[in-house]
Design a protein around this motif. Sequence first.
Motif, short mmCIF file in Angstrom:
data_model
loop_
_atom_site.label_atom_id
_atom_site.label_comp_id
_atom_site.label_asym_id
_atom_site.label_seq_id
_atom_site.Cartn_x
_atom_site.Cartn_y
_atom_site.Cartn_z
N VAL A 93 0.84 -1.19 0.00
CA VAL A 93 0.00 0.00 0.00
C VAL A 93 0.88 1.24 0.00
CG1 VAL A 93 -1.81 1.26 1.21
CG2 VAL A 93 -1.77 -1.25 1.28
N GLU A 94 0.73 2.07 -1.02
CA GLU A 94 1.48 3.33 -1.11
C GLU A 94 0.76 4.38 -0.27
OE1 GLU A 94 1.89 7.35 -2.77
OE2 GLU A 94 0.60 6.08 -3.96
N ALA A 95 1.54 5.14 0.47
CA ALA A 95 0.99 6.24 1.26
C ALA A 95 1.98 7.39 1.21
CB ALA A 95 0.77 5.79 2.70
N SER A 96 1.45 8.59 1.16
CA SER A 96 2.35 9.74 1.15
C SER A 96 1.77 10.83 2.04
CB SER A 96 2.55 10.27 -0.27
OG SER A 96 1.33 10.70 -0.82
N LEU A 97 2.69 11.61 2.56
CA LEU A 97 2.33 12.78 3.35
C LEU A 97 3.22 13.89 2.82
CD1 LEU A 97 0.73 14.02 5.65
CD2 LEU A 97 2.56 13.33 7.20
N GLY A 98 2.62 14.78 2.02
CA GLY A 98 3.43 15.80 1.35
C GLY A 98 4.37 15.15 0.37
N GLU A 99 5.66 15.37 0.56
CA GLU A 99 6.65 14.75 -0.32
C GLU A 99 7.38 13.61 0.38
OE1 GLU A 99 8.88 16.80 -3.06
OE2 GLU A 99 7.33 18.24 -3.51
N GLU A 100 6.76 13.06 1.40
CA GLU A 100 7.33 11.91 2.10
C GLU A 100 6.55 10.68 1.66
OE1 GLU A 100 7.39 10.55 6.67
OE2 GLU A 100 8.13 12.58 6.29
N TYR A 101 7.23 9.74 1.01
CA TYR A 101 6.58 8.57 0.44
C TYR A 101 7.00 7.31 1.18
CZ TYR A 101 6.19 12.07 -3.20
OH TYR A 101 5.95 13.23 -3.87
N ARG A 102 6.06 6.36 1.27
CA ARG A 102 6.37 5.06 1.87
C ARG A 102 5.41 4.01 1.33
NH1 ARG A 102 3.21 4.18 7.06
NH2 ARG A 102 1.73 5.88 6.99
N VAL A 103 5.79 2.78 1.53
CA VAL A 103 4.94 1.65 1.16
C VAL A 103 4.89 0.73 2.37
CG1 VAL A 103 4.73 -0.39 -0.30
CG2 VAL A 103 5.47 1.75 -1.29
N LYS A 104 3.69 0.31 2.71
CA LYS A 104 3.58 -0.65 3.81
C LYS A 104 3.04 -1.96 3.26
CE LYS A 104 -0.83 1.31 5.25
NZ LYS A 104 -1.63 1.85 6.32
N LEU A 105 3.40 -3.04 3.90
CA LEU A 105 2.92 -4.36 3.54
C LEU A 105 1.83 -4.74 4.52
CD1 LEU A 105 3.29 -6.96 1.81
CD2 LEU A 105 4.92 -7.73 3.56
N GLU A 106 0.66 -5.09 3.99
CA GLU A 106 -0.47 -5.48 4.84
C GLU A 106 -0.85 -6.92 4.57
OE1 GLU A 106 -3.69 -2.76 4.06
OE2 GLU A 106 -2.74 -1.15 5.21
N ASP A 107 -1.35 -7.60 5.61
CA ASP A 107 -1.87 -8.95 5.43
C ASP A 107 -3.31 -8.88 4.94
OD1 ASP A 107 -3.45 -8.39 7.68
OD2 ASP A 107 -2.28 -9.66 9.02
N SER A 108 -3.95 -10.02 4.78
CA SER A 108 -5.32 -10.06 4.23
C SER A 108 -6.35 -9.43 5.16
CB SER A 108 -5.72 -11.49 3.90
OG SER A 108 -5.66 -12.30 5.07
N HIS A 109 -5.98 -9.16 6.41
CA HIS A 109 -6.90 -8.52 7.36
C HIS A 109 -6.65 -7.02 7.46
CE1 HIS A 109 -8.10 -12.53 8.57
NE2 HIS A 109 -6.82 -12.83 8.77
N GLY A 110 -5.73 -6.48 6.65
CA GLY A 110 -5.44 -5.06 6.66
C GLY A 110 -4.46 -4.63 7.74
N HIS A 111 -3.81 -5.60 8.41
CA HIS A 111 -2.83 -5.27 9.44
C HIS A 111 -1.47 -5.02 8.80
CE1 HIS A 111 -5.74 -7.84 11.80
NE2 HIS A 111 -5.80 -6.66 12.41
N GLN A 112 -0.81 -3.95 9.21
CA GLN A 112 0.52 -3.66 8.69
C GLN A 112 1.51 -4.65 9.29
OE1 GLN A 112 1.87 0.42 8.87
NE2 GLN A 112 4.01 -0.23 8.87
#
Length: 136
Positions: A105-124
């Motif tokens: 899942v890509e997420a950004s805050l302003g010009e700060e970018y990150r990707v988190k990996l989530e399981d099938s229940h939406g937990h990071q």
Amino acid sequence: MKAKSLMLVPVLSLIALLSACAEPMPKADPSEAWIGLQEEPSGVLMAEDLDGKRLNDGRYFDVKPGTHKLDVDLIVERNGDDGQMNCEAGISFDQFKAGERYTLVEASLGEEYRVKLEDSHGHQIGRSKDFSCMPG
């Protein structure tokens, strides 16, 4: 001539991206873990490498159970005449399980970018290292 060459790269990237999106998604292999991608509207997230090997289709992929390192690219459209940013990051996870579905899942805050990996229940369950970004 140099300006034409520079403009050709984004055009070819867009053509490759659109052609990849036109192909249907295959069914998940139950003996492997399935990883999909979720991006924000302003960005294009593509998986590039799995354990140092280039992926055929960066929209999804299967992995064998166990430990894997994923390298992802993020292309972000910026406001106004700022063009786009081309960003790269890696994410590792050591507990991929057969038959499970995961999402990058890509997420950004302003010009700060990150990707988190989530399981099938939406937990990071994992997170990318900092993205390295350059103007595109």
